[in-house]
Write an enzyme that holds these catalytic residues in place. Sequence first.
Site, PDB file in Angstrom:
ATOM      1  N   CYS A   1      75.701   5.993  19.886  1.00 30.58           N
ATOM      2  CA  CYS A   1      76.265   7.278  19.370  1.00 30.58           C
ATOM      3  C   CYS A   1      75.748   7.451  20.967  1.00 30.58           C
ATOM      4  CB  CYS A   1      75.313   8.159  19.158  1.00 30.58           C
ATOM      5  SG  CYS A   1      74.990  10.079  19.136  1.00 30.58           S
TER       6      CYS A   1
ATOM      7  N   CYS B   1      68.781  12.815  22.538  1.00 33.96           N
ATOM      8  CA  CYS B   1      68.561  13.502  21.253  1.00 33.96           C
ATOM      9  C   CYS B   1      67.500  13.122  20.502  1.00 33.96           C
ATOM     10  CB  CYS B   1      70.117  13.306  20.535  1.00 33.96           C
ATOM     11  SG  CYS B   1      69.771  14.155  18.821  1.00 33.96           S
TER      12      CYS B   1
ATOM     13  N   CYS C   1      77.999  14.281  16.881  1.00 37.60           N
ATOM     14  CA  CYS C   1      76.898  13.472  15.337  1.00 37.60           C
ATOM     15  C   CYS C   1      77.458  12.542  14.445  1.00 37.60           C
ATOM     16  CB  CYS C   1      75.985  14.442  14.327  1.00 37.60           C
ATOM     17  SG  CYS C   1      74.607  13.784  13.921  1.00 37.60           S
TER      18      CYS C   1
ATOM     19  N   GLN D   1      68.899  16.243  -2.352  1.00 36.49           N
ATOM     20  CA  GLN D   1      68.696  15.028  -1.035  1.00 36.49           C
ATOM     21  C   GLN D   1      69.707  15.727  -0.105  1.00 36.49           C
ATOM     22  OE1 GLN D   1      66.080  12.957  -0.606  1.00 36.49           O
ATOM     23  NE2 GLN D   1      64.946  13.332  -2.677  1.00 36.49           N
TER      24      GLN D   1
ATOM     25  N   TYR E   1      57.795  20.313  -9.341  1.00 37.33           N
ATOM     26  CA  TYR E   1      58.483  19.941  -8.060  1.00 37.33           C
ATOM     27  C   TYR E   1      60.075  19.363  -8.473  1.00 37.33           C
ATOM     28  CZ  TYR E   1      54.008  18.768  -6.487  1.00 37.33           C
ATOM     29  OH  TYR E   1      52.327  19.592  -5.930  1.00 37.33           O
TER      30      TYR E   1
ATOM     31  N   GLU F   1      58.886  24.579  -9.992  1.00 33.44           N
ATOM     32  CA  GLU F   1      58.728  24.333  -8.533  1.00 33.44           C
ATOM     33  C   GLU F   1      58.715  25.582  -8.257  1.00 33.44           C
ATOM     34  OE1 GLU F   1      60.123  23.785  -5.116  1.00 33.44           O
ATOM     35  OE2 GLU F   1      60.947  22.359  -6.355  1.00 33.44           O
TER      36      GLU F   1
ATOM     37  N   ASP G   1      58.212  14.544  -7.736  1.00 28.00           N
ATOM     38  CA  ASP G   1      59.138  14.626  -6.411  1.00 28.00           C
ATOM     39  C   ASP G   1      58.272  15.493  -5.104  1.00 28.00           C
ATOM     40  OD1 ASP G   1      60.684  13.835  -4.832  1.00 28.00           O
ATOM     41  OD2 ASP G   1      62.546  14.626  -5.575  1.00 28.00           O
TER      42      ASP G   1
ATOM     43  N   CYS H   1      58.337  11.007  -0.235  1.00 31.58           N
ATOM     44  CA  CYS H   1      59.168  10.755   1.110  1.00 31.58           C
ATOM     45  C   CYS H   1      57.658  10.386   1.567  1.00 31.58           C
ATOM     46  CB  CYS H   1      59.183  11.780   1.081  1.00 31.58           C
ATOM     47  SG  CYS H   1      58.588  13.208   1.293  1.00 31.58           S
TER      48      CYS H   1
END
Length: 474
Positions: A75, A81, A163, A285, A314, A335, A383, A410
Amino acid sequence: MAAPVRKGEEVEVRIDSLAYGGNGVGRLDGFVVFVRGGLPGDLVRARATKVKRGFAEATRVALLEPGPDRVEAPCRHFGVCGGCRFQDLAYAAQLAAKESQVRDALIRLGGFESPPVEPIVPARSVYGYRNKLEYSCADTPDGLVLGFHRAGRWDEVIDVEECLLTTDVGNAIREAVKAWAREEGLEPYDQETQTGYLRHLVVREGRNTGQVLVMLVTAPGERFDADFLIETVTRFPEVRSLHWAVNDRPAEVTNLPTRVLWGDPWIEEELLGLRFRVRPNAFLQTNTEMAQTLYTLARDAAGLAGSEVVYDLYCGTGTIGLALAGAAASVWGVEISEESVACAIENAEANGIANAWFFAGNVGQSLEELREKAGPPDVVVVDPPRAGLAGKALRRTGALEAPRLVYVSCNPTTLASDLAVLRDEYGYHLERCTPVDMFPHTPHIESVSLLTRAAVRAESDDDAGGTTTEAVTT
């Protein structure tokens, strides 16, 4: 151990590994130094920025000897960045580091002596994988730009010519909107002085449908020609939806109410043979390819036979729950985002799924009411956000005593601490944890863990002529 380095001092240190979050880990006579910009095998000169009793933090100021897994970053914006941090680390080494970080978190933070961590699932695409990008607007000597924040700076935005994480269409739309804004003479918003107008551009893509949603975020007031903007973005046949949102607060946010300027209120994405409506602020996602892999792992871990009551906590736009519904008796999703729940309900209807129900509410405060409506769960899928199952949500999820619990994470650090509580206080056993790389070149790590309750495992053993319940639970 007394710290062998003082704040502001420069030292030479060899980097041994990567810590979760992306900093290199080195040692000075056994004293740990976390080095930003250090990769495994590097010999670096680093300046200490923070010194504590047990560790120091530092920033690399010179690369004295590169490690064996350093590669050339493709990149043109790399290093400036604040996005991709590891384009200069070979992908195999990225995977090894992330798998190790999940295992290390389960050992150190979760107290699992030999955690059942499976080999990490690599990303199918290491570039061009994102289906959503948010660009910030700023003024530069060359004029208005749309780009990303400079690494380590909240007050400076760099122009982005290309990008590598988005598609050619995504890049082209950003450049077209930038040219439109310059021609309109729109003033970029200045975070420091809180003046100006244009704030953000959000581009969302349905990667399996070819549909694109564009959202413009400005300060209050309609200071632009909406028809000119519509003409600009609809030159791209992929664009199906154009939204405008107003942010009247200093905070840099894009999760705002929107007004449809043109097209449909949503776009659609396809996952695992199902169609999902995606509104501007609904959670999905950001790696479509790997989301399908993640949800397949969750479906396999759920082990459904057709008679189970499933809680999808969630639930977002219902992607996981709806992927499970065909093999379950019923699915019940919770949620906090009302917009996401509205999408989940629409998605169930659009796919002809009649055994899934979704509710807006705080997970920690909604489970008792949910249990009254749905009955006790056979499988719970969670999640949660990066903070994990904090407070009431963790305790009340454990208290459900579901025979199987599938934890989509995550953040390996909050995963480890949550799994420890579920093990120690609610009798759950970690069967397996599968790391998944959804975000190459970044520190982020997803995983899918399967937990079963000890009593359930004991009953299975008894049926097979194995150990007793007391033997398993003690």
